[in-house]
Scaffold this motif. Structure first.
Motif, short mmCIF file in Angstrom:
data_model
loop_
_atom_site.label_atom_id
_atom_site.label_comp_id
_atom_site.label_asym_id
_atom_site.label_seq_id
_atom_site.Cartn_x
_atom_site.Cartn_y
_atom_site.Cartn_z
N HIS A 1 -1.73 13.99 -5.37
CA HIS A 1 -1.53 13.52 -3.99
C HIS A 1 -2.48 14.20 -3.01
CE1 HIS A 1 1.60 16.81 -4.40
NE2 HIS A 1 0.91 17.23 -3.36
N ARG B 1 -0.07 5.35 -2.92
CA ARG B 1 0.53 4.63 -1.81
C ARG B 1 0.40 3.12 -1.96
NH1 ARG B 1 -1.84 6.68 3.62
NH2 ARG B 1 -0.07 5.52 4.45
N ASN B 2 -0.15 2.70 -3.09
CA ASN B 2 -0.40 1.29 -3.35
C ASN B 2 0.78 0.69 -4.11
OD1 ASN B 2 -1.28 -1.09 -4.79
ND2 ASN B 2 -3.40 -0.51 -4.35
N GLN B 3 1.40 -0.35 -3.56
CA GLN B 3 2.57 -0.94 -4.20
C GLN B 3 2.28 -1.45 -5.60
OE1 GLN B 3 5.65 -3.45 -2.59
NE2 GLN B 3 4.87 -3.14 -0.53
N ARG C 1 2.20 1.53 -7.95
CA ARG C 1 3.54 2.07 -8.19
C ARG C 1 4.34 1.14 -9.11
NH1 ARG C 1 3.27 3.08 -2.71
NH2 ARG C 1 4.87 1.51 -2.26
N PHE D 1 -0.04 0.12 2.28
CA PHE D 1 0.29 1.54 2.22
C PHE D 1 1.68 1.71 2.81
CE2 PHE D 1 -4.44 2.86 2.52
CZ PHE D 1 -4.61 2.47 1.22
N SER D 2 2.60 2.15 1.99
CA SER D 2 4.01 2.01 2.33
C SER D 2 4.63 3.32 2.81
CB SER D 2 4.80 1.52 1.13
OG SER D 2 4.35 0.25 0.75
N THR D 3 5.44 3.19 3.84
CA THR D 3 6.32 4.24 4.29
C THR D 3 7.70 3.63 4.33
OG1 THR D 3 4.57 5.18 5.65
CG2 THR D 3 6.80 5.91 6.11
N TYR E 1 6.80 -2.56 3.25
CA TYR E 1 6.65 -3.13 1.93
C TYR E 1 7.17 -4.56 1.95
CZ TYR E 1 11.52 -1.53 1.69
OH TYR E 1 12.83 -1.28 1.96
#
Length: 472
Positions: free
Chosen positions: A110, A120-122, A125, A261-263, A269
């Protein structure tokens, strides 16, 4: 304190890391997998079992899991992805797990820019999650068949009085050729969030009969085989027509982007269920509609002849996934040349087509969306209807991720062209929405319609859009 409250027969003085393994043993699990991201310089994936007393089966579990993960990352994202090796360490989590195979995986770094982007890429992941699932499944059961990918090319359409027909295609998994669908499970819902237990289908379509005329139904489909059930498709929706009525509006689910880029705090998302908000608004104005994925529409463009209006959902779809492909542009141009009516909404359409697009993209944008891109960020999430127009009195806000949809990061700013007129502006008076009435009719929102709140204003916005496009 929590494990003590649950009745665990040990104290929590071991510390948060050490107690994880003890808790897993107490729960009587089959496997212990600890998922981490690394730091301290470097790139790539490593895995660990305990250094001098690994629990029984740990080495075999590590080998299957590690090899699966590295292999899938290399095949999908980076053929040169670094394999840092299958290692041993005296980590507390592994040391204190004694009754089951225990592995700790460091997926990526990280603190390395390239690794951090992937983390951070859906899509990345999702790949990691599926790879770990495959490794677990293969270790526990020796299965060479894993569950299939979700169905694609989904559509839900009225097919007669009080009946709706769904159709879809099985999705091939290039990483697992044997993971073919044996059948499908069709789910239905009255609100788009809570679904029934489903029904098993062994074909690529299913018809619901004896539905309530005027009611709104939501659907999704999953695939299954010997390895298990896939994730679900996107959610589609229909308002059921009574005898003598036909749906004249087709909602197109075109928001496929999964690399945001997800939070999770701000819900950045893609839940792929935004037809809910469009369907609610259409039904509140008394209209009947069908819905379809953009991929299914490209497979069957001839169905456009049955509809007067398209409501195309693009959300935050952008350059990588394309807001409108060349084929979609061709089909839409044909629809509009014949006098079609078009509602399109999304925050990256201008950025993709006009700012970053090809010559053909720019021509389509200027000719059929009747706009010029100005900038990629409005500077405000407040929108107002222009005074002296049909849209006066509208007071809209865009979700920041706390109102049920997702955070709208970069709503476009646009200008009308070719006879179009601005009717919505941001609070700073920059243009947020335009309309055109000529050879065809158009409403183009430079923000995602589904992110508008409150609900009453969103429904009122749709009511005025429909009057502009279908009436008046």
């Amino acid at each position: 304190a929590w494990v003590e409250y649950l009745g665990a027969p040990f104290l929590t003085s071991f510390g948060e890391v050490n107690i994880r393994g003890k808790y897993a043993d107490w729960q009587g699990g089959d496997l212990f997998l600890s998922l981490h991201t690394n730091a301290g310089g470097g790139q790539g994936t490593s895995s660990f079992i305990h250094s001098y007393a690994p629990s029984r089966g740990s080495k075999a579990f590590q080998t299957i899991l590690h090899n699966q993960l590295v292999q899938d990352i290399r095949k999908t994202f980076n053929p040169h992805w670094r394999d840092r090796g299958k290692k041993k360490a005296n980590f507390g989590e592994l040391r204190n797990t004694r009754t089951m195979p225990a592995v700790l995986v460091e997926v990526a770094f990280h603190d390395h820019p390239q690794d951090a982007l992937l983390l951070r890429n859906q899509r990345f992941r999702h790949l990691v999650g599926r790879s770990l699932y495959k490794g677990i499944s293969k270790y526990l059961s020796g299965k060479k068949v894993v569950s299939p990918l979700p169905p694609v090319a989904f559509q839900a359409r009225n097919s007669g009085p009080r009946q709706v027909t769904l159709s879809w295609k099985a999705q091939k998994d290039p990483l697992e050729p044997k993971s073919k669908a044996k059948g499908f499970i069709v789910y239905a819902s009255s609100n788009g969030f809570g679904f029934d237990n489903g029904r098993i289908v062994y074909s690529n379509s299913y018809t619901f009969r004896d539905l309530v005329p005027g009611a709104v139904y939501y659907f999704r489909v999953s695939a299954f085989n010997q390895g298990g059930e896939s994730l679900g498709s996107e959610v589609l929706s229909v308002r059921v027509t009574p005898p003598g009525k036909k749906a004249k509006i087709l909602v197109v689910q075109g928001f496929d982007r999964m690399d945001r880029f997800s939070t999770y705090k701000k819900r950045e998302y893609n839940t792929r269920n935004y037809v809910i908000y469009h369907g609610e608004a259409l039904a509140s104005s008394g209209f009947f509609y069908d819905s379809i994925s953009n991929e299914a529409l490209m497979d069957h463009p001839e169905i456009l002849r049955q509809y007067r209006l398209l409501d195309w959902i693009l959300g935050e779809e952008s350059t990588k996934d394309e807001t409108f492909s060349a084929k979609e542009q061709e089909i839409l141009a044909g629809f509009l040349k014949k006098g079609g009516k078009f509602l399109v909404s999304g925050s990256e359409i201008g950025w993709d087509l006009d700012q970053k697009g090809s010559t053909e993209d720019k021509k389509f944008y200027r000719t059929y969306l009747k706009a010029k891109f100005v900038e990629d960020k409005s500077g405000t999430s407040k929108i107002r209807g222009k005074e002296g127009t049909l849209w006066k009195g509208l007071s809209l806000s865009l979700d920041d991720g706390t109102h049920g949809t997702y955070n709208v990061d970069y709503p476009d700013v646009i200008l009308p062209m070719g006879g179009a007129r601005a009717f919505l502006t941001y609070e700073n008076l920059k243009v947020a929405g335009i309309g055109y009435q000529g050879r065809f009719r158009l409403v183009y929102l430079a923000f995602p319609f589904e992110t508008v709140y409150p609900k009453q204003q969103r429904n009122l916005l749709m009511k005025r859009i429909l009057f502009f496009l279908m009436g008046g």
